[in-house]
Design a protein around this motif. Sequence first.
Motif, short mmCIF file in Angstrom:
data_model
loop_
_atom_site.label_atom_id
_atom_site.label_comp_id
_atom_site.label_asym_id
_atom_site.label_seq_id
_atom_site.Cartn_x
_atom_site.Cartn_y
_atom_site.Cartn_z
N GLU A 268 -0.47 -13.90 5.98
CA GLU A 268 0.50 -13.23 6.24
C GLU A 268 1.30 -12.94 6.26
N LEU A 269 1.97 -12.94 4.98
CA LEU A 269 2.81 -12.59 4.10
C LEU A 269 2.60 -11.77 3.47
N GLN A 270 1.41 -12.27 2.82
CA GLN A 270 1.11 -10.95 1.62
C GLN A 270 0.28 -9.78 2.21
N VAL A 271 -0.56 -9.95 3.63
CA VAL A 271 -0.94 -8.80 4.23
C VAL A 271 0.00 -7.67 5.01
N ASP A 272 1.16 -8.65 6.00
CA ASP A 272 2.13 -7.87 6.42
C ASP A 272 3.83 -8.64 6.83
N PRO A 273 3.83 -8.32 5.50
CA PRO A 273 4.89 -9.50 5.07
C PRO A 273 6.23 -8.89 6.81
N GLU A 274 6.56 -7.11 6.44
CA GLU A 274 8.00 -7.34 7.12
C GLU A 274 7.45 -7.36 8.55
N ALA A 275 6.35 -7.56 9.25
CA ALA A 275 5.65 -7.61 10.36
C ALA A 275 5.98 -9.15 11.11
N THR A 276 5.17 -10.22 9.26
CA THR A 276 5.11 -11.74 9.75
C THR A 276 6.95 -12.20 9.59
N PRO B 209 10.72 -23.93 -14.62
CA PRO B 209 10.03 -23.32 -15.37
C PRO B 209 8.60 -23.75 -15.85
N TRP B 210 8.71 -24.66 -15.20
CA TRP B 210 6.80 -25.28 -14.45
C TRP B 210 6.05 -24.28 -13.20
N TRP B 211 6.89 -24.09 -12.31
CA TRP B 211 6.25 -23.49 -11.33
C TRP B 211 6.33 -22.12 -10.91
N TYR B 212 7.66 -21.65 -11.67
CA TYR B 212 7.80 -19.76 -10.82
C TYR B 212 7.20 -19.07 -12.06
N GLU B 213 7.03 -18.95 -12.67
CA GLU B 213 6.47 -17.73 -13.51
C GLU B 213 6.06 -16.86 -13.13
N THR B 214 4.96 -17.53 -11.89
CA THR B 214 4.78 -15.69 -11.09
C THR B 214 5.79 -15.69 -10.15
N VAL B 215 6.21 -15.90 -9.80
CA VAL B 215 7.23 -15.51 -8.70
C VAL B 215 8.38 -15.12 -8.98
N HIS B 216 8.51 -15.61 -10.47
CA HIS B 216 9.90 -14.84 -11.15
C HIS B 216 9.65 -12.85 -11.51
N LYS B 217 8.34 -13.13 -11.79
CA LYS B 217 7.84 -11.83 -12.13
C LYS B 217 7.29 -10.73 -11.03
N SER B 218 7.67 -10.99 -9.79
CA SER B 218 8.37 -10.72 -8.30
C SER B 218 9.07 -9.41 -7.95
N THR B 219 8.90 -8.86 -7.22
CA THR B 219 10.45 -8.03 -6.52
C THR B 219 10.23 -7.84 -5.06
N GLY B 220 8.93 -8.29 -4.42
CA GLY B 220 8.39 -8.60 -3.31
C GLY B 220 7.90 -9.63 -2.96
N PHE B 221 6.56 -9.86 -1.95
CA PHE B 221 5.43 -10.55 -1.13
C PHE B 221 4.44 -9.42 -1.89
N GLN B 222 4.13 -9.89 -2.72
CA GLN B 222 3.04 -9.67 -3.30
C GLN B 222 1.56 -9.42 -2.86
N PRO B 223 0.92 -8.03 -2.33
CA PRO B 223 -0.24 -8.16 -1.54
C PRO B 223 -1.33 -8.66 -2.25
N PRO B 224 -2.19 -9.38 -1.67
CA PRO B 224 -3.20 -9.74 -1.34
C PRO B 224 -4.67 -9.88 -2.62
N ARG B 225 -5.04 -10.22 -3.58
CA ARG B 225 -6.17 -10.04 -4.18
C ARG B 225 -7.06 -9.54 -3.43
N LYS B 226 -7.86 -8.36 -4.02
CA LYS B 226 -8.51 -7.84 -3.22
C LYS B 226 -10.03 -8.39 -3.61
N TYR B 227 -10.53 -9.20 -5.04
CA TYR B 227 -11.59 -10.95 -4.54
C TYR B 227 -10.84 -11.83 -5.07
N PRO B 228 -11.21 -13.05 -4.47
CA PRO B 228 -11.01 -14.30 -4.60
C PRO B 228 -10.40 -14.56 -6.62
N MET B 229 -9.62 -15.12 -6.76
CA MET B 229 -10.50 -16.52 -8.42
C MET B 229 -11.85 -17.18 -8.01
#
Length: 561
Positions: A162-170, A202-222
């Motif tokens: 929900e946070l990824q698709v529509d952060p404001e509404a959520t 340093p062990w867990w937050y590498e990706t979130v430290h690059k963000s400036t907001g809720f990132q949209p979901p991947r079009k295709y999953p891993m």
Amino acid sequence: MDELKNQAEVEVEAIHLWATPRSLSTSLMYSFAQRDDIEVLDEPLYATFLRVTGFDRPYREEVLSKMEPDGNKVVKDIILGPGRKKYRLCKHMAKQRVPGLPIDLMKTGKHVILTRNPLDILPSFDKVVPPSLLELGLADLVSIYSELSELGRPPPVIDAAELQVDPEATLRSLCEELDIPFQSTMLKWEAGTKPIDGVWAPWWYETVHKSTGFQPPRKYPMPFPMSLYDVLEQSLPFYNFLRRHVKQKSCLLKSRLPEPDLPVPENEKLLAWVGDEIVPRESAKVSVFDSVVQGGDSVWEGLRVYNGKIFKLDEHLDRLFDSAKALAFNNVPTREGVKEAIFSTLIRNGMFDNSHIRLSLTRGKKVTSGMSPAFNLYGCTLIVLAEWKPPVYDNTSGITLVTATTRRNSPNNLDSKIHHNNLLNNILAKIEGNNANAADAIMLDKDGYVSETNATNIFLVKKGRILTPHADYCLPGVTRATVMDLVVKEELVLEERRISLSEFHTADEVWTTGTMGELSPVVKIDGRLVGDGKVGPVTRRLQNAYKELTEASGVPIPTYH
């Protein structure tokens, strides 16, 4: 900073965010940290968790040396202690709620649950810690939800998707649930490390430290690592439980259709037999490899329960096993085994009257998808679906029928004496009935004679004689046979023959028969009134005889008194 130091400390209301790892919980913490009325704490119970469990982490000693490990002190002095803002968001991993913590942790403040599909969590989870059901904490989240619900405080549940698709509404919905005003500042933050980060960042937050907001979901999953398949199987039921309690669901999480009302609300919670076990309604599913999914390859019966007894049970089982034999099913369960499954399902549900059973026996699960019964190596799948269900037609005032253009199957194509689940022929006729706002649709045979309706057998009365079509193109129904016996017992004249549609149009009385509807009077066919458009005396007489029979006969359900 000086301004904060000069502010007097006040009583703070805690907001507890309970989450799983890799669930966007840190992003949500950063979001709340942008508000002017909230201070945040990053996993204040982490040191307590490590001390109590003894779990190893690369940063274990640093956490224990820099954070308070005494759970009582953490709850009373840090989580619930005074502060300089109105609210305090405490981000917790669900597994950190270890035994011995003060009860105030659950009874004080507001609580939120953040969950995420383990399909999305697991591929990136094992970078620091080997994944397991315990490490995921989804079972702990369910426990937290249940405990808060028992306290009369069921928490709002949000899904990371929900946070990824529509952060404001959520976020707006969440703020409404928490009874705090939404602030648009929650949608953005600066990239990089934060003073509020825990020492494990340093062990867990590498990706979130690059963000400036809720990132949209991947079009295709891993790609999913199949080495974690067992953990996925263990954790999905807990995630699915929580997902059912998400208030606002995006199109990723649910159908675009609104939640429908059930015809009988009591059936929202029921237990069904599937395979060899009894499961709740939401878990009552068959495999995608099952023959009923692969090709409608299944047989079925409808049974009705009256006052602690199952009406015509043995007759229905006779037809079930005959149908299975005609379709060459292998490894069919025993008759006694099917009966025990029926009895157990009814007893578990407390259904001893005014109930209907949809009994299905599929050819079973296949080892690979395909048409051939040679792939069916697991044995048959038995399904016992019992519901609270009164007769489905208006048996007091009568029903309306129309004639369908869809013809009934010929024995040349698919013999109707096999009571199979491949019902597309009937469904097409039912669509025509629905489009005409009729209860059901009459189906003709290949020569234009009346066979039956899409769901029931049919009778007419003309000048005191009772007629019903031959069971050549139609199912020889159990209720049909029962009514035919009643006609004879009532010393009425019965004739079984080919009947044209115009004979039904000009009949004195018409009724249909079936387990789901019993004897249903027909008062109009194709816009023509049947007789005087009212329920006739012969119909009423046989309805009464049928009612007396259901009260007097049937197979008793064990333990019913």
